[in-house]
Design an enzyme around this catalytic site. Sequence first.
Site, PDB file in Angstrom:
ATOM      1  N   ILE A   1     -35.293 -60.799 -56.606  1.00  0.00           N
ATOM      2  CA  ILE A   1     -36.207 -61.610 -57.415  1.00  0.00           C
ATOM      3  C   ILE A   1     -37.614 -61.032 -57.397  1.00  0.00           C
ATOM      4  O   ILE A   1     -38.592 -61.716 -57.649  1.00  0.00           O
ATOM      5  CB  ILE A   1     -36.227 -63.094 -56.989  1.00  0.00           C
ATOM      6  CG1 ILE A   1     -36.604 -63.247 -55.522  1.00  0.00           C
ATOM      7  CG2 ILE A   1     -34.892 -63.760 -57.270  1.00  0.00           C
ATOM      8  CD1 ILE A   1     -36.915 -64.693 -55.149  1.00  0.00           C
ATOM      9  N   HIS A   2     -37.742 -59.744 -57.113  1.00  0.00           N
ATOM     10  CA  HIS A   2     -39.059 -59.098 -57.117  1.00  0.00           C
ATOM     11  C   HIS A   2     -39.084 -57.947 -58.094  1.00  0.00           C
ATOM     12  O   HIS A   2     -39.820 -56.991 -57.925  1.00  0.00           O
ATOM     13  CB  HIS A   2     -39.399 -58.537 -55.746  1.00  0.00           C
ATOM     14  CG  HIS A   2     -39.432 -59.571 -54.691  1.00  0.00           C
ATOM     15  ND1 HIS A   2     -38.312 -59.928 -53.990  1.00  0.00           N
ATOM     16  CD2 HIS A   2     -40.429 -60.347 -54.227  1.00  0.00           C
ATOM     17  CE1 HIS A   2     -38.639 -60.875 -53.130  1.00  0.00           C
ATOM     18  NE2 HIS A   2     -39.902 -61.154 -53.251  1.00  0.00           N
ATOM     19  N   GLY A   3     -38.237 -58.011 -59.106  1.00  0.00           N
ATOM     20  CA  GLY A   3     -38.203 -56.887 -60.024  1.00  0.00           C
ATOM     21  C   GLY A   3     -37.432 -55.704 -59.472  1.00  0.00           C
ATOM     22  O   GLY A   3     -37.412 -54.645 -60.092  1.00  0.00           O
ATOM     23  N   GLU A   4     -36.790 -55.846 -58.335  1.00  0.00           N
ATOM     24  CA  GLU A   4     -35.919 -54.765 -57.887  1.00  0.00           C
ATOM     25  C   GLU A   4     -34.698 -54.743 -58.799  1.00  0.00           C
ATOM     26  O   GLU A   4     -34.112 -55.784 -59.062  1.00  0.00           O
ATOM     27  CB  GLU A   4     -35.418 -54.973 -56.454  1.00  0.00           C
ATOM     28  CG  GLU A   4     -36.462 -55.324 -55.437  1.00  0.00           C
ATOM     29  CD  GLU A   4     -36.521 -56.826 -55.203  1.00  0.00           C
ATOM     30  OE1 GLU A   4     -36.433 -57.577 -56.182  1.00  0.00           O
ATOM     31  OE2 GLU A   4     -36.666 -57.215 -54.037  1.00  0.00           O
TER      32      GLU A   4
END
Lengths: 331, 331, 208, 208
Positions: free
Chosen positions: B216-219
Site C-alpha cells: 500500500i505504498h506504491g510498491e
Amino acid sequence: MTYLFNDPINFREDMIEGYVAAYSRMVERIPDASGVRIAGGAHKGKVGVLVGGGSGHYPAFCGMVGRGFATGAVIGDVFTSPPGEQCYRCGKGVDGGAGVVFSYGRYSGDVMNFSMGEMRLEMEGIDVRQVIVTDDVAASPNFDERRGVAGDFYVFKALGASAWRGDSLDTVEALGNRVNQWTRTFGIAFSGCTLPGKSEPLFTVAPGKMELGMGIHGEPGIETGDMASASEIAKLLVDKVLSDAPLDAPSRAAVMINGLGATKYEEMFVLYGSVHKLLQAAGIDIYKPLVGEFATSLNMAGCSLTVSWMDAELQALYDYPVESPAFTTWG
Amino acid sequence: MTYLFNDPINFREDMIEGYVAAYSRMVERIPDASGVRIAGGAHKGKVGVLVGGGSGHYPAFCGMVGRGFATGAVIGDVFTSPPGEQCYRCGKGVDGGAGVVFSYGRYSGDVMNFSMGEMRLEMEGIDVRQVIVTDDVAASPNFDERRGVAGDFYVFKALGASAWRGDSLDTVEALGNRVNQWTRTFGIAFSGCTLPGKSEPLFTVAPGKMELGMGIHGEPGIETGDMASASEIAKLLVDKVLSDAPLDAPSRAAVMINGLGATKYEEMFVLYGSVHKLLQAAGIDIYKPLVGEFATSLNMAGCSLTVSWMDAELQALYDYPVESPAFTTWG
Amino acid sequence: MAEHAEIAAAALDAALAAILEHEDELGKLDSVAGDGDHGAGMARGFRAAVAADRNGSAGQIIANAGMAFANTAGGASGALVGMFIMSAGAALTDPIDAAKVHAALTKGIEAMVRLGKGQVGEKTMLDTLIPFAAAYGEAAQAGLSVRAAWEQALPAAEAGMKSTAQMIPKRGRSSVLREKSLGTQDPGATSIYYVLAAVGRVLAEHCP
Amino acid sequence: MAEHAEIAAAALDAALAAILEHEDELGKLDSVAGDGDHGAGMARGFRAAVAADRNGSAGQIIANAGMAFANTAGGASGALVGMFIMSAGAALTDPIDAAKVHAALTKGIEAMVRLGKGQVGEKTMLDTLIPFAAAYGEAAQAGLSVRAAWEQALPAAEAGMKSTAQMIPKRGRSSVLREKSLGTQDPGATSIYYVLAAVGRVLAEHCP
Ligand SMILES: Nc1ncnc2c1ncn2[C@@H]1O[C@H](COP(=O)(O)OP(=O)(O)O)[C@@H](O)[C@H]1O
Ligand SMILES: Nc1ncnc2c1ncn2[C@@H]1O[C@H](COP(=O)(O)OP(=O)(O)O)[C@@H](O)[C@H]1O
Ligand SMILES: [Mg+2]
Ligand SMILES: [Mg+2]
Ligand SMILES: [Mg+2]
Ligand SMILES: [Mg+2]
C-alpha cells in the site's frame, strides 16, 4: 478507468446485489424494483423519503439509506436517471401510509422520470411531494434552473431526520426545501472518468489545466482554468460559493469538501485547511464540517465545496443521529 | 495524480492542519508532535492505543482515532514511517497512566522508528507494548515476516474497544494479537499512484494487466497477471486468502473489500457480490462485511480482500460502537 | 392486419440493430457536453422494446414496445422516446394508411413535448422528429403510400439532425455547457434519425 | 579544534547539496521496488541535520546533526542514517585523526546493524558503508591522513554501491519484491555513496 465489472450491461444489477449482500444489516432490496430501502421495510405512519438518480455517485444515493436518513433509494444505470416505472415501484416500496417525498438533484431526465413515477403513485392515492436539489452555482444564474450535486447530502439528511422523528408530509417537504434554499456548491475537475466497459474517458483535462463547474456525470466544466495550488483553489471555491450566498441566511453553516472519486482524503484535508480559514474570515460560523466522498463521479479527479447555512431548526436536523452504510453519526 | 497541494514539502503538515480543523469535534493535535489524538486528550486510567505510519493511506491511520477506537495516531510523511521521536511524543500524548500499545502494519521503517519511540517511553517508565499487524499473505510465506495492510483496521478496532472499555494493558495487547493471528489480506492493483509534486507514478500497470500482491505504498506487485472480470478477480482473491486461512479459527469472519483510492464503490460492490457467494460456499459465516476505503494508497486503482475470523470474544470487540472521523457505528 | 403487425415488429428489430451499430458513436456524441450514456440508454430501451408483448395490432405492438422502453431505458431519452413510441402506437389504429401514420407521429411528438417542454431549435431529438413529421404529413396529404411518404420525409429528418450541430442546447443535461457542444450533432437527434432510417428500410422491404 | 568543527559543518552542508542534486534520481530508484520516498526522506533528514546546533566540537556537531536527522527524516533510512550519524559523531572525540575517524565509522555501522539487523550482501546502504569503512581502516593503519584515507577508501564505497544492482534485497520495504529490483542499484547504497563522495570533496578542499 473502471476496472471491476462483469458484463457492463449488468453493472447496475451486479452492483445492487453486492451492495445488499454487504449491508443486509441495514438495507434490503425493494422487491421487483431497482432500488433498496431500510431493512425491514417502510415504517407505518412515517413519511417515506425516496432519494435517487443514476449510479456511479456512491455514496449517493443508496449509501444514504438507513435509520434517520433516507427510507429508500431508486437506482438507475451509471449516470442515467432511473425510469419512471422504477421511481413508481420504489416510491411504493417506501410508503408507510403518511406520504412520500421524492428527493434528487435536478437533472432533466430525473425530473421527467420521477414525475412519471409521482403520477402513477398519485393515481393510487399516495400523496407525493418532490424536493428537488439545485445547489450547483455553476449551472445557472437562476437558482431554480441549477443542477443538484453534493448538496443533495444536506437535503437528504434533513428530510431523513424530519421523517424519522415523525413529522408530517408538509413539514418534511418544507424543511427539505428550506435546506435546499440555503445550500450552495461549486466544483472543479482535474481528470475525467470512464464508464464501465469503455476505454476512453468522458472528457479529458489537459495537463496543467482544470475544469471549473463540471457536473457529477462526467459532463465537462463550464470553463477551463489553469491548475493552481491548493490554497489558490480554496480561494476560488470559496469565492464562487460565497458570491452566491443566500442573503437571508444566518452565519452558521455546515461545510463540505466532497471528493469526486480519485482525489484523495489527504489532498482534500490540505484544501480544507485553507477553506476553513477563508470561510472563518468571511464571518461564517463553521459547524461540523465534512471532508470525504459524498457524491462521486466514478473515479473522476476533482472536488467541490458545499456550504449549507442553517438556523436552529435546521441544525437540529443536521445533528440528528443517522445510521446508514455510508454515513453514521452518534449525533 | 495528486493535484491538491501547496509546497509538497509541507504536505503532511498542511494535511494535519486541515484534518484537525475539519474534525475538531472528535480529534485534536498532539502538542508539538506530528500526530492527533481523541479530543480532550488521553483518558486517565485507560490504556492508550497509538496507531500510525506514513500518510497517504487515509482513513488509515488518523481517521480511526476516536471514542472506542484508537486514542491517537502518529503521522509520517507520505508513505514514510514517522520518526522515532514522533512515535515517542505521540506515545506520550496518548498515555493515560495505564500503559500504551503501539499498533501499525509491519514495515521495517515503522518497526525501527516505533521501537526507538518505545525505548524512549520505557526510559520514562511508561509500559509500551507493540501489536504489529502482518496480514498480507502476498508478502511472505512466514506469517511473522508479512507486511501489514488493510487488516490494520480489525486490529485497531479490537485494541480501541478493549482499551476504551477499560481492559488492562496485558489484555488489550493480547486481544490485538489474537485478531492479527486470524486476519488475512490479499490485494491487487490496476494502476500506480503519484506522490504530491511528482508527475510520474511510482509504478505503471500495462493495459490489460494487473499487479497481484502489491503493497500500500506504491510498491508494485509480486506478480503480474492478465486483467480479468470482476467474478474472476473475486475467485482469485478468495482463493489467495483462504489458501492461508488460519487452521484454528471458527467459521465466523468479518470480511472487507478495501479500495486503494481510485477504484470506486460501485465496482467494489460488483466484486463483493461474487466474493460473498464464494466465501459462503467455502463455509464462512460472514459477519458485518465492509466495502469501502480503509487503507488507501493515494489514488492507486486496486483493491484488497481481508477476512478476519472471530470467536465470541473478538466479535464483542468488533461490535463495540465507535465514533471517529472516518468510521462510526451504532454497534 | 397481421401483416402490419409483422412490419411493426420488424421495424422495432431494425431500430434496435441500428442503435447497436451506432451505440459507441452515440455515447461519444453525448460525452461532448453530456454524460456519455445516450448510446447505452437507447440500446437498453430498444432491447426491452423488442422483448415486449407482440400480440395484437401494429399499434398495440408499438405501444407495448414504448411502454417497455420507458420502463427500462432511464435517462431523459428513456422517458421521452418511450412516451413518444407509446403514444404514437396508441394512436395507430387499423386499418393503417399514411394519414394514420402521420396522426400517430403527431401524437407521439405531442407527448414528448408535454413531458420535456421542448421545441424545435433547442438541439434535441425534436429537431429530427418535427421536420420529419411535417414532411410526412405533406407527403400523406399528396396521396403517397405509407412507405413512399416515409422515403420522401427522411431527408427532412436528416437535415434536422444535421442542423443541431450549429445549435446551442437549451434542454437536458448538456444545456449547462452551451458553447461546448457547438459543432457537434445532438446525440438524441442523431439516434432518432438512425431509427427513422432503419424503419424506412423495413418499409421499403415489406410494403407494397 | 575550531577548524575541525568547521569542516564537519561544511561536510553536512555538502551532503545536503549532494542529496538535493540527486533527490529525484533516488526517488526513482526507490520506486522500482519500494515506495519512492528515499530522495525526499534523505533530503528532509539532511535539511534538519544542517539546521541542528553547531556549537561544540566536530563530533558534537555531527552527533547533533544525526539526532536531528533521526528525529525528522522518517522511514527506514531516517532511523538508520540518523543513528549512524549520531553514533559516529558521539565517537569522534578531539583531537581527530584517521584512526579516530575509522573508529567513528565503525561505531556508526554498529549502531545501524543493531537497529536494522542487516549485513553485507543484502542490498542496503551497508553494502556501501562497510567496504568503505574497511578500506578506510586499512588506509588509516597505513598512516594516511584523514583526507587521504577518505580518498583511498571511496572507490570501495563506489564498488559496494554498484554491487547492489546485482543483489536481491532481504531487508526493508523492497524485500518483498526480490527479483523486481535485480539490475537496479539500491537507493540507500546510492545515497550514502553520494554523501561519502561529497564529504570527500570537502575534506579535499579544507584538510591539509
Ligand atoms: N426536454 C427535452 N425534450 C426533447 N429532447 C430532449 C430533452 N432533454 C433531452 N433531450 C434529448 O435527450 C438526449 C439525451 O439523452 P440521454 O443522454 O439518453 O439522457 P440524459 O440526458 O438523461 O443522459 C439529448 O441529446 C436530447 O436529444
Ligand atoms: N535493515 C536495514 N539495514 C540497512 N539498511 C536498510 C535496512 N532497511 C532498509 N535499508 C536501506 O534503506 C533504504 C530505503 O530507505 P527509504 O526509502 O528512505 O525508507 P523506507 O524503506 O522506509 O521507505 C534501502 O534502499 C536500504 O538501503
Ligand atoms: Mg444520463
Ligand atoms: Mg517509505
Ligand atoms: Mg446522456
Ligand atoms: Mg522508501
